[in-house]
Design a protein around this motif. Structure first.
Motif, mmCIF file in Angstrom:
data_model
loop_
_atom_site.group_PDB
_atom_site.id
_atom_site.type_symbol
_atom_site.label_atom_id
_atom_site.label_comp_id
_atom_site.label_asym_id
_atom_site.label_seq_id
_atom_site.Cartn_x
_atom_site.Cartn_y
_atom_site.Cartn_z
ATOM 1 N N VAL A 197 -6.365 10.557 1.779
ATOM 2 C CA VAL A 197 -4.932 10.279 1.871
ATOM 3 C C VAL A 197 -4.724 8.833 1.437
ATOM 4 N N THR A 198 -3.509 8.524 1.004
ATOM 5 C CA THR A 198 -3.243 7.214 0.402
ATOM 6 C C THR A 198 -2.152 6.469 1.161
ATOM 7 N N VAL A 199 -2.386 5.167 1.337
ATOM 8 C CA VAL A 199 -1.414 4.246 1.921
ATOM 9 C C VAL A 199 -1.145 3.163 0.880
ATOM 10 N N ALA A 200 0.122 2.985 0.514
ATOM 11 C CA ALA A 200 0.495 2.061 -0.552
ATOM 12 C C ALA A 200 1.249 0.864 -0.002
ATOM 13 N N GLY A 201 1.057 -0.284 -0.642
ATOM 14 C CA GLY A 201 1.781 -1.489 -0.271
ATOM 15 C C GLY A 201 1.681 -2.531 -1.364
ATOM 16 N N ARG A 202 2.458 -3.591 -1.231
ATOM 17 C CA ARG A 202 2.514 -4.625 -2.262
ATOM 18 C C ARG A 202 1.274 -5.518 -2.266
ATOM 19 N N LEU A 227 -2.824 -5.609 -1.211
ATOM 20 C CA LEU A 227 -4.002 -4.902 -0.723
ATOM 21 C C LEU A 227 -4.694 -5.673 0.397
ATOM 22 N N ASP A 228 -4.707 -6.987 0.331
ATOM 23 C CA ASP A 228 -5.326 -7.777 1.392
ATOM 24 C C ASP A 228 -4.611 -7.554 2.719
ATOM 25 N N ARG A 229 -3.284 -7.498 2.693
ATOM 26 C CA ARG A 229 -2.525 -7.272 3.922
ATOM 27 C C ARG A 229 -2.818 -5.887 4.498
ATOM 28 N N LEU A 230 -2.900 -4.887 3.630
ATOM 29 C CA LEU A 230 -3.240 -3.546 4.090
ATOM 30 C C LEU A 230 -4.627 -3.535 4.741
ATOM 31 N N THR A 231 -5.565 -4.179 4.084
ATOM 32 C CA THR A 231 -6.929 -4.249 4.611
ATOM 33 C C THR A 231 -6.951 -4.927 5.971
ATOM 34 N N TRP A 260 -0.976 7.431 19.016
ATOM 35 C CA TRP A 260 -0.614 6.642 17.848
ATOM 36 C C TRP A 260 -1.318 5.298 17.885
ATOM 37 N N LEU A 261 -2.020 4.989 16.793
ATOM 38 C CA LEU A 261 -2.741 3.724 16.676
ATOM 39 C C LEU A 261 -1.780 2.589 16.341
ATOM 40 N N PRO A 262 -2.158 1.348 16.685
ATOM 41 C CA PRO A 262 -1.269 0.213 16.425
ATOM 42 C C PRO A 262 -1.343 -0.303 14.987
ATOM 43 N N VAL A 263 -1.386 0.618 14.031
ATOM 44 C CA VAL A 263 -1.316 0.248 12.619
ATOM 45 C C VAL A 263 0.129 0.467 12.183
ATOM 46 N N THR A 264 0.838 -0.619 11.927
ATOM 47 C CA THR A 264 2.247 -0.501 11.565
ATOM 48 C C THR A 264 2.564 -1.060 10.178
ATOM 49 N N HIS A 265 1.732 -1.944 9.656
ATOM 50 C CA HIS A 265 1.958 -2.480 8.316
ATOM 51 C C HIS A 265 1.635 -1.407 7.288
ATOM 52 N N PRO A 266 2.436 -1.194 6.261
ATOM 53 C CA PRO A 266 3.564 -2.033 5.842
ATOM 54 C C PRO A 266 4.935 -1.484 6.215
#
Length: 279
Positions: free
Chosen positions: A8-13, A15-19, A260-266
């Protein structure tokens, strides 16, 4: 047809912030390299069942991407899912015969940081971005372990991998019919879901749940912005074990309990959940 989630894919502006967001929640992330389009690059959260979460962005902020451009530019987060197949040409032909719009198979590749070339074939289904509602199909050309391996301690974690894709849809009946046509989906169970403020249709034996907004909340806003597309991903973990993640929030999707995990970005809200499984 059986559906085996490949990734599955998670997209954002950025990549470092996603990581950073995934690592802060306790997920080890490995950089995957640049795609052959010269525009996007990705990182991987790999699980022991072979599935993975792909984090994707553009190499240059604001660059136009051939894949999931709106999701990347607008920090859309969940945006796509893929299923693994053993013979992508045959599966493509079957879906074409069923009247499903198909594009492919076509060859793709990326180069890892160590210079290793990873190659695969893809077929996109329906129009629009790949894997938005129906999944896209993927078959490896090079050994699969070149493309993905469990990252860090996830090789021995109670978390098995990606269990279910939750897709926000504007029209539930139309989307149910699409899955019946493409994948012989049986009649789904429909139920109210307070977490999503939606009516959810869950198919027996398929790793997907369709969620139609009931009100004017975040899911309705998301469907209006992106159309039918993934809104959340559920990770399966061993029911007889402690999954090991902290700061989870109890909830549900359809009739399944979710943490629900505390992953909210982005996107500014949780979109990654844990569900207990007996497998």
């Amino acid at each position: 047809m059986d559906l085996r989630i490949d990734h599955v894919t998670v997209a954002g502006r950025d990549l470092d912030r996603l990581t950073e967001a995934f690592e802060a929640a306790g997920f080890p992330v490995a950089y995957g390299g640049q795609h052959s389009n010269g525009v996007t690059h990705m990182a991987i959260v790999g699980f022991r069942d072979g599935s993975y979460v792909e984090l994707i962005s553009t190499l240059e902020d604001g660059a136009a991407s051939p894949w999931w451009d709106s999701a990347i530019r607008e920090n859309g987060g969940p945006c796509a899912w893929a299923v693994g197949v053993d013979d992508v040409a045959a599966r493509t032909a079957t879906l074409r015969d069923r009247g499903v719009p198909v594009d492919g198979p076509a060859a793709f590749q990326r180069e890892r940081e160590d210079g290793t070339l990873v190659e695969w074939d893809l077929t996109y289904l329906e129009d629009g971005d790949p894997g938005a509602r129906l999944p896209f199909l993927i078959e490896d050309r090079t050994p699969r372990e070149r493309r993905v391996q469990p990252t860090g301690d996830l090789a021995s974690s109670p978390v098995q991998g990606v269990d279910t894709v939750v897709i926000g849809v504007p029209d539930l009946d139309d989307s149910v019919k699409a899955f019946e046509t493409a994948f012989d989906a049986a009649e789904p169970t429909r139920s109210a879901c307070e977490d999503l403020d939606a009516t959810v249709a869950s198919f027996p034996g398929l790793p997907v749940a369709l969620a139609r907004p009931r009100g004017d909340g975040w899911l309705a806003d998301r469907v209006e912005r992106f159309g039918a597309s993934p809104a959340a991903y559920l990770l399966g973990y061993d029911a007889d074990a402690d999954h090991g993640f902290a700061d989870c929030t109890a909830g549900a999707v359809g009739e399944r309990a979710v943490e629900w995990l505390p992953v909210t970005h982005p996107v500014g809200r949780p979109y990654l959940g844990l569900v207990a499984t007996d497998e």
